[in-house]
Design an enzyme around this catalytic site. Structure first.
Site, PDB file in Angstrom:
ATOM      1  N   ARG A  22       0.821  -1.216   0.000  1.00 58.96           N
ATOM      2  CA  ARG A  22       0.000   0.000   0.000  1.00 58.96           C
ATOM      3  C   ARG A  22       0.848   1.256   0.000  1.00 58.96           C
ATOM      4  O   ARG A  22       0.411   2.301  -0.491  1.00 58.96           O
ATOM      5  CB  ARG A  22      -0.959  -0.047   1.188  1.00 58.96           C
ATOM      6  CG  ARG A  22      -1.914  -1.209   1.087  1.00 58.96           C
ATOM      7  CD  ARG A  22      -2.755  -1.313   2.309  1.00 58.96           C
ATOM      8  NE  ARG A  22      -2.460  -2.497   3.091  1.00 58.96           N
ATOM      9  CZ  ARG A  22      -2.695  -2.605   4.381  1.00 58.96           C
ATOM     10  NH1 ARG A  22      -3.197  -1.595   5.049  1.00 58.96           N
ATOM     11  NH2 ARG A  22      -2.426  -3.712   5.011  1.00 58.96           N
TER      12      ARG A  22
ATOM     13  N   GLU B 293       1.289  -6.607  13.152  1.00 61.24           N
ATOM     14  CA  GLU B 293       0.154  -6.934  14.013  1.00 61.24           C
ATOM     15  C   GLU B 293      -0.337  -8.352  13.772  1.00 61.24           C
ATOM     16  O   GLU B 293      -0.825  -9.004  14.686  1.00 61.24           O
ATOM     17  CB  GLU B 293      -0.981  -5.927  13.741  1.00 61.24           C
ATOM     18  CG  GLU B 293      -1.568  -5.302  14.975  1.00 61.24           C
ATOM     19  CD  GLU B 293      -2.855  -4.557  14.671  1.00 61.24           C
ATOM     20  OE1 GLU B 293      -2.986  -3.950  13.584  1.00 61.24           O
ATOM     21  OE2 GLU B 293      -3.742  -4.593  15.532  1.00 61.24           O
TER      22      GLU B 293
END
Ligand SMILES: O=P(O)(O)OC[C@H]1O[C@H](OP(=O)(O)OP(=O)(O)O)[C@H](O)[C@@H]1O
Ligand SMILES: Nc1ncnc2[nH]cnc12
Length: 175
Positions: A61, A98
Site C-alpha cells: 500500500r 500486528e
C-alpha cells in the site's frame, strides 16, 4: 473538509481481518476519492518538502502513496518489497507486524550515498514495517529524512519504536 477529516470520513473499519481479533483500517476508499487522494499526497509532500532527495514506498500500500509523492516532488522512487520479489543483490530485514511476521528487501545502490530518504506507508501499527524499511535505508548508505503515514494506530507501540525518526501521520487514532 480538511485532509484529516477526509481520511476519517472515507476510511473503512473491518473487524477480524485478516485474522480474528484484528480491527483492520482500510484506506482504499480514501485513495478511490480523487479529492481525498490528492489532499493526502499534497499534505505528506508539503510536510517534508525540501527535506528529502528520494522516496521509499513499502509494499504494497505504501507504493500507491510513494509513487504519487515522487512524481509530485520530482524525486527518485525506490521500492522496498516483500521477500523474493526483487532480483539481484538485495538487503533483507525480518520484522513482526500486528498479524504475523515478514521480510522486507531493498536493492542497494540505486541512490547516491547519503541521500535523504522519505519512507512512506499507509498505516502505522506496531512500527515493524517502517522500522525494517528504515534499517534497509540506513544499511544502503542513506539517511532517513522522515516517515510519512496516512493513519497511525495509537497503542501498538509504533511511534515509540520509531522514536529516532521524524514521524508524521495525517490522522492518529486509538487502536
Ligand atoms: O506498523 P506495522 O505493524 O508494521 O503495520 C503496518 C503495515 O501493515 C500493512 O501492510 P501489510 O504488511 O499488511 O502489507 P500490504 O500492504 O501488502 O497489504 C500496512 O500497509 C503497513 O505496511
Ligand atoms: N489494523 C490494521 N489495519 C490496517 N493495516 C494494518 N497494518 C497493521 N495493522 C493494521
Amino acid at each position: 473538509m480538511n485532509v484529516s477529516e477526509l481520511v476519517l470520513e472515507l476510511s473503512d473499519t473491518i473487524p477480524d481481518f485478516p485474522k480474528s481479533g484484528i480491527v483492520f483500517r482500510d484506506l482504499t476508499p480514501v485513495f478511490a476519492d480523487a479529492d481525498a487522494f490528492t489532499a493526502v499526497i499534497d499534505d505528506l509532500a508539503a510536510r517534508f518538502h525540501g527535506r528529502f532527495d528520494a522516496v521509499v514506498g513499502v509494499e504494497a500500500r505504501g507504493f500507491l502513496l510513494a509513487a504519487a509523492i515522487a512524481y509530485a516532488e520530482h524525486v527518485p522512487l525506490v521500492a522496498v518489497r516483500k521477500a523474493g520479489k526483487l532480483p539481484g543483490e538485495v538487503l533483507a530485514e525480518d520484522y513482526a507486524l500486528e498479524y504475523g511476521t515478514a521480510t522486507l528487501e531493498i536493492r542497494p545502490g540505486q541512490l547516491a550515498q547519503g541521500s535523504r530518504v522519505l519512507i512512506v506507508d499507509d498505516v502505522l501499527a506496531t512500527g515493524g514495517s517502517s522500522s525494517a524499511a528504515a534499517r534497509l535505508v540506513e544499511r544502503s548508505g542513506y539517511s532517513v529524512a522522515g516517515i510519512g503515514l496516512v493513519l497511525e494506530l495509537d497503542g501498538l507501540g509504533g511511534r515509540e519504536r520509531l522514536g529516532a525518526y521524524d514521524v508524521y501521520s495525517i490522522v492518529a487514532e486509538r487502536a
